[in-house]
Every structure is written in structure tokens, then in C-alpha cells.
Scaffold this motif. Structure first.
Motif, PDB file in Angstrom:
ATOM      1  N   PRO A  76       0.748  -1.282  -0.003  1.00 22.36           N
ATOM      2  CA  PRO A  76      -0.176   0.112  -0.027  1.00 22.36           C
ATOM      3  C   PRO A  76       0.854   1.143   0.179  1.00 22.36           C
ATOM      4  CG  PRO A  76       0.150  -1.057   2.256  1.00 22.36           C
ATOM      5  CD  PRO A  76       1.102  -1.687   1.308  1.00 22.36           C
ATOM      6  N   GLU A  77       2.074   0.987   0.294  1.00 23.79           N
ATOM      7  CA  GLU A  77       3.064   2.208   0.298  1.00 23.79           C
ATOM      8  C   GLU A  77       4.403   1.419   0.160  1.00 23.79           C
ATOM      9  OE1 GLU A  77       4.243   3.607   4.020  1.00 23.79           O
ATOM     10  OE2 GLU A  77       4.129   1.724   4.620  1.00 23.79           O
ATOM     11  N   PHE A  78       5.494   2.379   0.252  1.00 18.53           N
ATOM     12  CA  PHE A  78       6.891   1.815   0.168  1.00 18.53           C
ATOM     13  C   PHE A  78       7.746   1.484   1.654  1.00 18.53           C
ATOM     14  CE2 PHE A  78       5.823   2.934  -4.087  1.00 18.53           C
ATOM     15  CZ  PHE A  78       6.646   2.136  -4.724  1.00 18.53           C
ATOM     16  N   THR A  79       7.363   2.387   2.465  1.00 19.89           N
ATOM     17  CA  THR A  79       8.117   2.535   3.714  1.00 19.89           C
ATOM     18  C   THR A  79       8.412   1.463   4.449  1.00 19.89           C
ATOM     19  OG1 THR A  79       7.243   4.807   3.895  1.00 19.89           O
ATOM     20  CG2 THR A  79       8.633   4.061   5.651  1.00 19.89           C
ATOM     21  N   ALA A  80       7.465   0.510   4.688  1.00 18.62           N
ATOM     22  CA  ALA A  80       7.686  -0.649   5.392  1.00 18.62           C
ATOM     23  C   ALA A  80       8.566  -1.614   4.486  1.00 18.62           C
ATOM     24  CB  ALA A  80       6.291  -1.516   5.674  1.00 18.62           C
ATOM     25  N   TYR A 108      -7.201  -0.650  -1.456  1.00 15.71           N
ATOM     26  CA  TYR A 108      -8.797  -0.679  -1.605  1.00 15.71           C
ATOM     27  C   TYR A 108      -9.572   0.312  -0.721  1.00 15.71           C
ATOM     28  CZ  TYR A 108     -12.469  -3.674  -3.142  1.00 15.71           C
ATOM     29  OH  TYR A 108     -13.651  -4.159  -3.733  1.00 15.71           O
ATOM     30  N   GLU A 109      -9.548   1.513  -1.638  1.00 21.00           N
ATOM     31  CA  GLU A 109     -10.574   2.682  -1.232  1.00 21.00           C
ATOM     32  C   GLU A 109     -11.571   2.813  -2.282  1.00 21.00           C
ATOM     33  OE1 GLU A 109      -7.894   5.442   0.504  1.00 21.00           O
ATOM     34  OE2 GLU A 109      -6.577   5.447  -1.275  1.00 21.00           O
ATOM     35  N   GLU A 110     -12.470   3.531  -1.890  1.00 20.60           N
ATOM     36  CA  GLU A 110     -13.447   4.317  -2.497  1.00 20.60           C
ATOM     37  C   GLU A 110     -12.735   5.147  -3.710  1.00 20.60           C
ATOM     38  OE1 GLU A 110     -16.636   3.642  -4.015  1.00 20.60           O
ATOM     39  OE2 GLU A 110     -15.867   2.301  -2.332  1.00 20.60           O
ATOM     40  N   ARG A 115      -7.952   9.743  -6.401  1.00 23.94           N
ATOM     41  CA  ARG A 115      -7.829   8.616  -5.341  1.00 23.94           C
ATOM     42  C   ARG A 115      -8.210   7.314  -6.250  1.00 23.94           C
ATOM     43  NH1 ARG A 115     -11.858   7.632  -0.515  1.00 23.94           N
ATOM     44  NH2 ARG A 115     -11.224   9.708   0.153  1.00 23.94           N
ATOM     45  N   TYR A 116      -7.028   6.575  -6.212  1.00 21.52           N
ATOM     46  CA  TYR A 116      -7.122   5.242  -6.898  1.00 21.52           C
ATOM     47  C   TYR A 116      -7.088   3.859  -6.058  1.00 21.52           C
ATOM     48  CZ  TYR A 116      -7.088   8.902 -10.538  1.00 21.52           C
ATOM     49  OH  TYR A 116      -7.304  10.012 -11.242  1.00 21.52           O
ATOM     50  N   ARG A 117      -7.197   2.965  -6.614  1.00 19.28           N
ATOM     51  CA  ARG A 117      -6.876   1.713  -6.031  1.00 19.28           C
ATOM     52  C   ARG A 117      -5.480   1.151  -6.435  1.00 19.28           C
ATOM     53  NH1 ARG A 117     -12.784  -1.609  -5.632  1.00 19.28           N
ATOM     54  NH2 ARG A 117     -13.449  -0.331  -4.269  1.00 19.28           N
ATOM     55  N   VAL A 260      -1.409  15.586  11.239  1.00 16.27           N
ATOM     56  CA  VAL A 260      -1.197  14.266  12.020  1.00 16.27           C
ATOM     57  C   VAL A 260      -0.893  13.047  11.217  1.00 16.27           C
ATOM     58  CG1 VAL A 260      -2.527  12.809  13.658  1.00 16.27           C
ATOM     59  CG2 VAL A 260      -2.918  15.248  13.898  1.00 16.27           C
ATOM     60  N   ARG A 261      -1.294  12.871   9.992  1.00 21.88           N
ATOM     61  CA  ARG A 261      -1.022  11.654   9.074  1.00 21.88           C
ATOM     62  C   ARG A 261      -1.801  10.704   9.377  1.00 21.88           C
ATOM     63  NH1 ARG A 261       0.682  12.333   4.906  1.00 21.88           N
ATOM     64  NH2 ARG A 261       2.403  10.855   4.678  1.00 21.88           N
ATOM     65  N   GLY A 262      -1.977   9.824   8.331  1.00 22.61           N
ATOM     66  CA  GLY A 262      -2.902   8.655   8.542  1.00 22.61           C
ATOM     67  C   GLY A 262      -2.161   7.501   8.713  1.00 22.61           C
ATOM     68  N   TYR A 265       3.167   5.092  11.874  1.00 24.97           N
ATOM     69  CA  TYR A 265       4.618   4.954  12.228  1.00 24.97           C
ATOM     70  C   TYR A 265       5.182   6.095  12.821  1.00 24.97           C
ATOM     71  CZ  TYR A 265       4.796   4.973   7.313  1.00 24.97           C
ATOM     72  OH  TYR A 265       4.590   5.156   5.895  1.00 24.97           O
ATOM     73  N   TYR A 266       4.555   7.242  12.341  1.00 24.62           N
ATOM     74  CA  TYR A 266       5.282   8.583  12.595  1.00 24.62           C
ATOM     75  C   TYR A 266       5.564   8.876  13.986  1.00 24.62           C
ATOM     76  CZ  TYR A 266       4.521   9.216   7.598  1.00 24.62           C
ATOM     77  OH  TYR A 266       4.427   9.205   6.275  1.00 24.62           O
ATOM     78  N   THR A 267       6.630   9.567  14.227  1.00 25.25           N
ATOM     79  CA  THR A 267       7.083   9.844  15.571  1.00 25.25           C
ATOM     80  C   THR A 267       7.594  11.239  15.790  1.00 25.25           C
ATOM     81  OG1 THR A 267       8.857   8.744  15.503  1.00 25.25           O
ATOM     82  CG2 THR A 267       7.259   7.694  16.705  1.00 25.25           C
ATOM     83  N   LYS A 282      -6.253  17.008  -2.829  1.00 21.60           N
ATOM     84  CA  LYS A 282      -5.170  17.867  -2.920  1.00 21.60           C
ATOM     85  C   LYS A 282      -3.893  17.749  -2.624  1.00 21.60           C
ATOM     86  CE  LYS A 282      -6.761  21.521   0.162  1.00 21.60           C
ATOM     87  NZ  LYS A 282      -6.672  20.864   1.617  1.00 21.60           N
ATOM     88  N   GLN A 283      -3.662  16.622  -1.563  1.00 19.93           N
ATOM     89  CA  GLN A 283      -2.427  16.385  -1.279  1.00 19.93           C
ATOM     90  C   GLN A 283      -1.469  15.564  -2.066  1.00 19.93           C
ATOM     91  OE1 GLN A 283      -0.848  13.498   2.337  1.00 19.93           O
ATOM     92  NE2 GLN A 283      -2.600  14.941   2.897  1.00 19.93           N
ATOM     93  N   VAL A 284      -0.475  16.356  -2.621  1.00 20.06           N
ATOM     94  CA  VAL A 284       0.381  15.634  -3.474  1.00 20.06           C
ATOM     95  C   VAL A 284       1.337  14.839  -2.952  1.00 20.06           C
ATOM     96  CG1 VAL A 284      -0.072  17.316  -5.360  1.00 20.06           C
ATOM     97  CG2 VAL A 284       1.499  17.819  -3.773  1.00 20.06           C
TER      98      VAL A 284
HETATM   99  P1  HAM Z   1       0.643   8.851   2.217  1.00 16.05           P
HETATM  100  O1  HAM Z   1       0.390  10.027   2.570  1.00 16.05           O
HETATM  101  O2  HAM Z   1      -0.067   7.747   2.649  1.00 16.05           O
HETATM  102  O3  HAM Z   1       1.994   8.431   2.746  1.00 16.05           O
HETATM  103  O4  HAM Z   1       0.686   8.852   0.556  1.00 16.05           O
HETATM  104  C1  HAM Z   1       1.750   9.787  -0.110  1.00 16.05           C
HETATM  105  C2  HAM Z   1       0.871  10.144  -1.218  1.00 16.05           C
HETATM  106  O5  HAM Z   1       0.651   9.333  -2.079  1.00 16.05           O
HETATM  107  C3  HAM Z   1      -0.142  11.155  -0.795  1.00 16.05           C
HETATM  108  O6  HAM Z   1       0.040  12.403  -0.617  1.00 16.05           O
HETATM  109  C4  HAM Z   1      -0.853  11.143  -2.365  1.00 16.05           C
HETATM  110  O7  HAM Z   1      -0.429  11.886  -2.849  1.00 16.05           O
HETATM  111  C5  HAM Z   1      -0.633   9.777  -2.823  1.00 16.05           C
HETATM  112  N1  HAM Z   1      -1.743   8.823  -2.430  1.00 16.05           N
HETATM  113  C6  HAM Z   1      -2.062   8.088  -1.412  1.00 16.05           C
HETATM  114  N2  HAM Z   1      -3.043   7.220  -1.489  1.00 16.05           N
HETATM  115  C7  HAM Z   1      -3.550   7.571  -3.009  1.00 16.05           C
HETATM  116  C8  HAM Z   1      -4.539   7.068  -3.739  1.00 16.05           C
HETATM  117  N3  HAM Z   1      -5.421   6.011  -3.371  1.00 16.05           N
HETATM  118  N4  HAM Z   1      -4.558   7.541  -4.939  1.00 16.05           N
HETATM  119  C9  HAM Z   1      -3.784   8.426  -5.506  1.00 16.05           C
HETATM  120  N5  HAM Z   1      -2.589   8.878  -4.714  1.00 16.05           N
HETATM  121  C10 HAM Z   1      -2.555   8.414  -3.438  1.00 16.05           C
HETATM  122  C11 HAM Z   1       2.980   7.331   2.496  1.00 16.05           C
HETATM  123  O8  HAM Z   1       2.524   6.597   1.761  1.00 16.05           O
HETATM  124  C12 HAM Z   1       4.185   7.175   3.167  1.00 16.05           C
HETATM  125  N6  HAM Z   1       4.597   5.914   3.123  1.00 16.05           N
HETATM  126  C13 HAM Z   1       5.099   8.543   2.967  1.00 16.05           C
HETATM  127  C14 HAM Z   1       6.423   8.157   3.711  1.00 16.05           C
HETATM  128  C15 HAM Z   1       7.577   7.537   3.355  1.00 16.05           C
HETATM  129  N7  HAM Z   1       6.470   8.437   5.221  1.00 16.05           N
HETATM  130  C16 HAM Z   1       7.791   8.181   5.498  1.00 16.05           C
HETATM  131  N8  HAM Z   1       8.519   7.852   4.194  1.00 16.05           N
END
Ligand code: HAM
Length: 424
Positions: A76-80, A108-110, A115-117, A260-262, A265-267, A282-284
Motif C-alpha cells: 500500500p506504500e513503500f516505507t515498510a 482498496y479505497e473508494e 484517489r485510485y486503488r 497528524v498523518r494517516g 509509524y510517525y513519531t 489535493k495532497q500531492v
Molecule cells: P501517504 O500520505 O499515505 O504517505 O501517501 C503519500 C502520497 O501518495 C499522498 O500524498 C498522495 O499524493 C498519494 N496517494 C496516497 N494514496 C493514494 C491513492 N489512493 N490514490 C492516489 N494517490 C494516493 C505514504 O505513503 C508514506 N509511506 C510516505 C512516507 C515515506 N513516510 C515516510 N516515508
């Protein structure tokens, strides 16, 4: 007709050209800061994400059993993944480690606009750096990366989750739920969670703090409201601003204690970057300092990172009028009549070998249809091989932009193409 899965997209050549252009800009920014590229798998063991990504992400995981009965999930992301990779194989590399990666991620979001899957992230992490310097460097990269893409109108908001964590330390296991309510600005849930933790007395203070946004004065106000527990985090943000001034970026960020971030793991320092030109999503980009290595069974390592969402940065750039190059073909070679086909292929091979992007007719179209086709695929030059001209050792070179057509000796075609397009 089989449709593509909901929340996924196909990218046509024009969309792909934009994607690559933005990727290239982000890559150049990362490398100019001394970051190096890595890649991790798209599929991981489910446990990697359930450890500490937070309920938001866990509910949204594409998780399933593989054929061996193992629980796996699409990232769902790269950090982990980066931390897992670090702990298993990169630990002995000289620190700080500055790493970036690019690729798809799945939640898997709406689906809705922005906002995409399946979406695409550019992700950067600094591991094992001194906290303040690494956070400043990372923020500077995030801002520079968006500038490289061509964005000028973004707003970067910086807060510190440690401030709220310190203030809410008595909440124990309920802290995460309270922070989630604050992240979503869901004040009804906040009230319920605080009541459950016996901390209702903090409700008004918390609501005020997450509404604080501005310059250094905001930090003074937070210190006053939250008391001594918050002092180290407040002081950290002051020093971070000072450090950012060494990059010429002191005024490029706004303090926003509501960041606050979703993810759980942030500290430390946390930030979000918005584009005013997008809709609700709008969050890039966003990120911050985090603690994940211990949770994954390793020794602590100072970690800070961010990700930029490709799918939002591209429309944000377009809204600001950043020129997106369409896919380009350098030359389209048109044989006129059967015998010129052999000569055409010689020219195609010569130009391709020299590094030009070259195409030719594969379906026996007539010259004018071929010129239409050359135009439709964005060819910059057309090379036309008429039989008479060829017999005289010449070919016609047509500039598809101006329409100007000149006869060129076949022997000097390569030099002529290079002089018009620049050597490749
Ligand atoms: P995140 O805020 O969940 O952070 O995602 C980072 C960015 O990915 C968001 O600001 C947004 O632009 C884009 N994004 C997230 N979900 C979607 C979606 N469903 N569709 C389109 N764009 C999306 C992270 O993922 C953390 N891993 C960032 C991080 C790296 N923190 C520490 N290291």
C-alpha cells in the motif's frame, strides 16, 4: 467486453509520456540530492503492513492467500518495504542511507478523482542520519522535487506528531485512535475516544492545537497550551526552521500543528504538501520522521521519508500550465513505390542505429496517407523516398512542423537529420 478493475487505469501513449516526464524530473531531483534508487517487490508478507501502518491502511489492503497458503498483500506504500530491506540486507552500508524508489501501490479505497486503488508513488527515505539535518534535507528534497516537475503553487505544512504523542502519552493504547480522529478532524470520534481514555479534559486544548497554523508564533502558542511535555517538539520545529533557512527555505513552509498523518509509524516532524489546483484529494505528498525498524524486529535507526503521489502531481502540474511533452517520433520514413522499400529500410536502420526514434510504413499505405499518419503520431521529420529522386541519389526531407520540404543527398541524410534534431 472485460473491463479493468475498479480504481485502476490504463495509460495511453500521451498519458505515459506525461508520467515518464514527471518521473524523470523526480528522479533527477533525488539524484541531485545524492539519493540512490532501489526497488522492492510489489507483493509482501501481510505481517509487514499489519505491524504498524495503522487501521486506515490495513482496512484498505489488497490482501490474499497465495497458492502456498501464505498471507500476502500488495504494497500500500513503500516505507515498510524499505525498512524490511534495510534490516535484512542494507544495514552494513555506510550511513546515512539516502534511498528513493518509484512504482505502483495498492489501496482498496473508494475511488474518486485523484484517489485510485492502484496509484503511483515517488518515495524517498533517509536512514541513519542525524534527525534534524536529515529532516531538513528530506523536506528540501520534497520541495525541490515538486519544483523540478514545474510546480510553483504548492503549500507545505509542517507539524510534529511528537508534540501530540507527548501530550497524549497517558492515553496508552488509545493514543492511535485519538490521533486518527485528529487526522480526520472527526471531533465526534475524538470526544468519544478521549472519554474512553479518561482524557476528556484535554478535548478543547487538542482542538485548538490542531487548528494552529502559521509562523513561529504558532509554536509559542502550542508550547503555552500543551505545557512542558510538548517543549522538545516545539523546540525541534524552531531548529528545523533555522536549518531550512540554510537551504533558503525558511519561508517555504507553514507550521500546521493539525498535520497528524494517516499512518501510525510517525513519531517526529510530519509534513504534507497540497496543490490548491486539485479537488478534494489535493495532497500531492507527505511524510515525516518515523519509528518502524524496532517494530519490524530490528535495532532503531533514525528514519525520515516522504512520498509524492504521481497521479496528483501530474494534474497539478498541468493545472499550473507546465508543458507536458507528447510522445515524439524523430522521423517517419515513407517509401514511394515498391523498389524504394529496400532503400527505405537502409535509412531506417541507419537512423535507428544513430539513436533516433524512427518508424516506417508497415502496411503499404500511399504517400499522402503515410504523411497523415506521420502527422498523427507526432513525427518531427518525414523522409520521403520517391523512385526518381532515389535514382539521382536523393531523398526528400519534410519538416512536419513547418511543412517545408527539401531534397537532400541520401549520403548526407544522417548528418542533416542530426543537424535539425540535435545528435542523439
Ligand atoms: P501517504 O500520505 O499515505 O504517505 O501517501 C503519500 C502520497 O501518495 C499522498 O500524498 C498522495 O499524493 C498519494 N496517494 C496516497 N494514496 C493514494 C491513492 N489512493 N490514490 C492516489 N494517490 C494516493 C505514504 O505513503 C508514506 N509511506 C510516505 C512516507 C515515506 N513516510 C515516510 N516515508
Amino acid at each position: 467486453m472485460i473491463e479493468r478493475p475498479r480504481g485502476t487505469r490504463d495509460f495511453d501513449p500521451a498519458a505515459m509520456a506525461k508520467h515518464r516526464q514527471v518521473e524523470d524530473a523526480l528522479r533527477r531531483a533525488a539524484e541531485s540530492f545524492g539519493f540512490r534508487e532501489i526497488m522492492t517487490p510489489t507483493v509482501e508478507h501481510l505481517d509487514l503492513f499489519t505491524a504498524k501502518s495503522g487501521p486506515g491502511i490495513i482496512e484498505e489492503l489488497y490482501a490474499f492467500k497465495d497458492k502456498g497458503g501464505r498471507d500476502v498483500a500488495l504494497r500500500p506504500e513503500f516505507t515498510a518495504s524499505v525498512i524490511r530491506f534495510y534490516l535484512s540486507e542494507l544495514r552494513s552500508l555506510p550511513k546515512p542511507l539516502k534511498l528513493y524508489c518509484l512504482g505502483n501501490a495498492f489501496r482498496y479505497e473508494e475511488p474518486q478523482k485523484g484517489r485510485y486503488r492502484e496509484f503511483f508513488q515517488f518515495n524517498a527515505e533517509i536512514l541513519g542520519g542525524a534527525s534534524l539535518e536529515a529532516d531538513a534535507e528530506l523536506l528540501a528534497l520534497a520541495l525541490a522535487a515538486l519544483r523540478h516537475v514545474g510546480l510553483r503553487q504548492t503549500e507545505a505544512r509542517v507539524g510534529h506528531i511528537g508534540m501530540l504523542r507527548a501530550f497524549l502519552r497517558e492515553a496508552g493504547a488509545r493514543q492511535a485512535a485519538i490521533l486518527h480522529a485528529l487526522d480526520k478532524k472527526d471531533f465526534e470520534r475524538l470526544r468519544a475516544e478521549l472519554a474512553g481514555a479518561g482524557l476528556s479534559r484535554h478535548e478543547e486544548t487538542l482542538k485548538t492545537v490542531v487548528g494552529l497554523k502559521g509562523g513561529l508564533d504558532v509554536l509559542d502558542e502550542a508550547a503555552r497550551l500543551l505545557g512542558g511535555d510538548a517543549a522538545p517538539a516545539v523546540d525541534y520545529l524552531r531548529r528545523l526552521r533555522e536549518r531550512l533557512s540554510h537551504y533558503g527555505l525558511a519561508d517555504a513552509v507553514t507550521f500546521d500543528l493539525g498535520v497528524v498523518r494517516g499512518l501510525d509509524y510517525y513519531t517526529g516532524m510530519v509534513f504534507e504538501i497540497d496543490s490548491p489546483n486539485l479537488g478534494a484529494e489535493k495532497q500531492v505528498g507527505g511524510g515525516g520522521g518515523y519509528t518502524l525498524a524496532e517494530l519490524l524486529g530490528g535495532e532503531p535507526v533514525a528514519s525520515t521519508g516522504f512520498a509524492i503521489g504521481m497521479d496528483r502531481v501530474i494534474p497539478a502540474a498541468e493545472a499550473e500550465g507546465v508543458r507536458m511533452s507528447p510522445p515524439v517520433l524523430d522521423a517517419y520514413v515513407i517509401p514511394v513505390g515498391g523498389p524504394s522499400r529496400v532503400a527505405a529500410m537502409e535509412i531506417v536502420r541507419e537512423l535507428r542505429a544513430a539513436g533516433f526514434r524512427v518508424d516506417t510504413d508497415l502496411i503499404g499505405r500511399g504517400p499522402s496517407k503515410n504523411l497523415d499518419f506521420a502527422n498523427s503520431v507526432g513525427a518531427r521529420l518525414a523522409v520521403i523516398l520517391g523512385e526518381k529522386e532515389l535514382a539521382a541519389g536523393k531523398v526528400s526531407l519534410k519538416d512536419m512542423g513547418t511543412g517545408e520540404q527539401t531534397a537532400v543527398p541520401a549520403a548526407s541524410l544522417l548528418a542533416e537529420v542530426a543537424s535539425r534534431l540535435g545528435a542523439r
